[in-house]
Design a protein around this motif. Structure first.
Motif, PDB file in Angstrom:
ATOM      1  N   VAL A  15      34.955  27.599  36.044  1.00  0.00           N
ATOM      2  CA  VAL A  15      35.057  29.088  35.067  1.00  0.00           C
ATOM      3  C   VAL A  15      33.867  29.408  34.865  1.00  0.00           C
ATOM      4  O   VAL A  15      33.392  30.658  34.911  1.00  0.00           O
ATOM      5  N   ASN A  21      33.091  31.467  37.933  1.00  0.00           N
ATOM      6  CA  ASN A  21      33.942  32.698  38.098  1.00  0.00           C
ATOM      7  C   ASN A  21      34.157  33.597  36.882  1.00  0.00           C
ATOM      8  O   ASN A  21      34.971  34.265  36.942  1.00  0.00           O
ATOM      9  N   LEU A  22      33.332  33.380  35.696  1.00  0.00           N
ATOM     10  CA  LEU A  22      33.870  33.785  34.380  1.00  0.00           C
ATOM     11  C   LEU A  22      33.473  35.478  34.876  1.00  0.00           C
ATOM     12  O   LEU A  22      34.484  36.233  34.053  1.00  0.00           O
ATOM     13  N   PHE A  70      36.634  37.402  35.574  1.00  0.00           N
ATOM     14  CA  PHE A  70      38.130  37.533  34.745  1.00  0.00           C
ATOM     15  C   PHE A  70      38.367  38.812  34.781  1.00  0.00           C
ATOM     16  O   PHE A  70      37.466  39.520  33.969  1.00  0.00           O
ATOM     17  N   ASN A  71      39.606  39.306  34.986  1.00  0.00           N
ATOM     18  CA  ASN A  71      39.873  40.848  34.702  1.00  0.00           C
ATOM     19  C   ASN A  71      40.777  40.952  33.449  1.00  0.00           C
ATOM     20  O   ASN A  71      41.105  42.403  33.588  1.00  0.00           O
ATOM     21  N   ARG A  72      40.831  40.028  32.937  1.00  0.00           N
ATOM     22  CA  ARG A  72      41.721  40.411  31.286  1.00  0.00           C
ATOM     23  C   ARG A  72      43.068  40.999  31.489  1.00  0.00           C
ATOM     24  O   ARG A  72      43.833  41.450  30.623  1.00  0.00           O
ATOM     25  N   LEU A  74      42.626  34.835  28.142  1.00  0.00           N
ATOM     26  CA  LEU A  74      41.420  33.892  28.743  1.00  0.00           C
ATOM     27  C   LEU A  74      41.849  32.566  28.962  1.00  0.00           C
ATOM     28  O   LEU A  74      41.629  32.024  29.945  1.00  0.00           O
ATOM     29  N   TRP A 134      44.307  32.127  31.901  1.00  0.00           N
ATOM     30  CA  TRP A 134      43.460  32.148  33.187  1.00  0.00           C
ATOM     31  C   TRP A 134      42.694  30.723  33.511  1.00  0.00           C
ATOM     32  O   TRP A 134      42.702  30.098  34.519  1.00  0.00           O
TER      33      TRP A 134
END
Length: 406
Positions: A56, A59-60, A63-65, A69, A72
């Motif tokens: 996490v 790669n936070l 995160f494309n929303r 969250l 994901w």
């Protein structure tokens, strides 16, 4: 906790990203750990939780929303579990699943201060794999309906319907528990470690429910103490199993219960052994609860004082039995000192218990409950509480015991 972090603010600097990750970790790591603990053993779950949040953190920023969250992060956890299963398979080990993990039990929240563990693992196995997953996500991982719907790919209304039908099936499987069990499942009071049980145990739990519900809050009020935690009751099927579980294989038959931190362990009233009855086990459980409460008030309270208070509150043993056991020692003036009452050997335990009961009875009648409460909290302040030295108090008690024989 709110879902404020599902819509992440944008921080242009690394320090801001670190703050975001710390917030994300604080909010979600327990859920992820609970999920992983359903799929692998507890030690591996800790390691995999760490792996998940390392991923996490790395790669936070990707995160494309498009999803929440949590879902994901949950997807990362699912992939991490799949990788672990592949590794386990190569090692020819067997992975855990939702119905084999030892925490598949609930706690009856019948009083503010006591839980009784009920195994629902067998009942869960009667459900479909999807229903098991939905129930486990809702009540063992604490996911919301919205989160579950995204994880299993179903509409929220469909998830609610599956939960309702699953509860109806569970209710049939657990029919001997009645409304108490279903209320506890629905309220999700707590998740506790598994204890083996059977349908015969249902009456035991219900009777303990009644015995403790009628007394625990009254005892807490008498001793002016709000317990620091809820106590959990573990029930063992017979004396040998109980004695082995608590590391006292050579214990006498009258030894039926003890406590460790906030876990109270007893033998089943269904198999009480030669020196107890069904009812005496129930009463002795209240005795043990009282001992635990005194220990929670002051962990330094000697065992003999805790024993005496527990026995005095429960009034389980007749005064004739206590007097007959201590008669000769009192007649000879051989009343044990407070130090000798600390003798915890099996040979001395019964005598110590009877004298400790008489000491608490003496303090309560001579000085009152308020001073007993003060004494529990200030064990060395004999003069401040009783206006006597330790030796003078013991002498006064001894004289009171001898006067009873006249």
């Amino acid at each position: 906790m709110s879902r404020a972090h599902d819509n992440l603010p944008v921080y242009p600097d690394n320090q801001g990203t670190k703050r975001i990750f710390e917030d994300v970790y604080d909010e979600y790591h327990l859920k992820i750990r609970h999920y992983l603990a359903l799929k692998v053993n507890p030690m591996a779950a800790d390691d995999l939780t760490q792996q998940v949040f390392i991923k996490v953190m790395k790669n936070l920023d990707t995160f494309n929303r498009n999803s929440s969250l949590f879902t994901w992060i949950f997807k990362i956890a699912q992939n991490t579990v799949k990788n672990e299963y592949r590794s386990i398979s190569r090692k020819h080990e067997t992975p855990y699943d939702f119905t084999s993990y030892e925490s598949q039990s609930i706690s009856l929240d019948f009083a503010r201060y006591v839980d009784i563990r009920i195994d629902i693992g067998a009942a869960l196995k009667q459900l479909s794999e999807l229903d098991q997953q939905i129930i486990s996500l809702r009540f063992f991982v604490d996911c919301t309906i919205s989160e579950i719907s995204k994880i299993v790919g179903m509409r929220e209304s469909a998830v609610k319907n599956r939960l309702y039908r699953a509860f109806e099936k569970l209710k049939k499987e657990l029919k001997e528990w009645g409304d108490i069990t279903m209320m506890s499942i629905l309220d999700l009071i707590s998740i506790e470690s598994k204890i083996e049980g059977s349908h015969r145990q249902s009456k035991v739990h219900q009777d303990l429910f009644q015995e403790l519900k009628n007394h625990v809050e009254l005892i807490a009020a008498k001793y002016k103490h709000q317990p620091s935690s809820k106590i959990v009751i573990e029930i063992y099927p017979d004396l040998p199993t109980f004695h082995q579980a608590v590391g006292e294989s050579d214990a006498p038959d009258w030894f039926m219960g003890t406590f460790d931190n906030n876990i109270l362990k007893i033998v089943s009233p269904l198999n009480p052994g030669p020196e107890h009855t069904y009812q005496s086990i129930l009463r002795s459980t209240l005795h043990l609860y009282t001992m635990w409460l005194v220990s929670d008030i002051n962990p330094l309270t000697p065992k003999w004082i805790r024993q005496g208070i527990g026995g005095y509150e429960v009034q389980q043993m007749s005064k004739d039995v206590i007097r007959n056991t201590t008669f000769e020692a009192i007649r000879k003036g051989d009343i044990p000192s407070f130090e000798k009452l600390n003798d915890d050997s099996w040979d001395s335990s019964k005598t110590v218990f009877h004298f400790s009961y008489q000491f608490v009875e003496f303090i309560t009648k001579e000085y009152g409950l308020d001073l007993l409460n003060q004494f529990i909290r200030n064990l060395d302040d004999y003069h401040g509480i009783f206006h006597l030295t330790k030796e003078e108090l013991h002498k006064q008690w001894a004289e009171a015991l001898q006067n009873q024989l006249i």
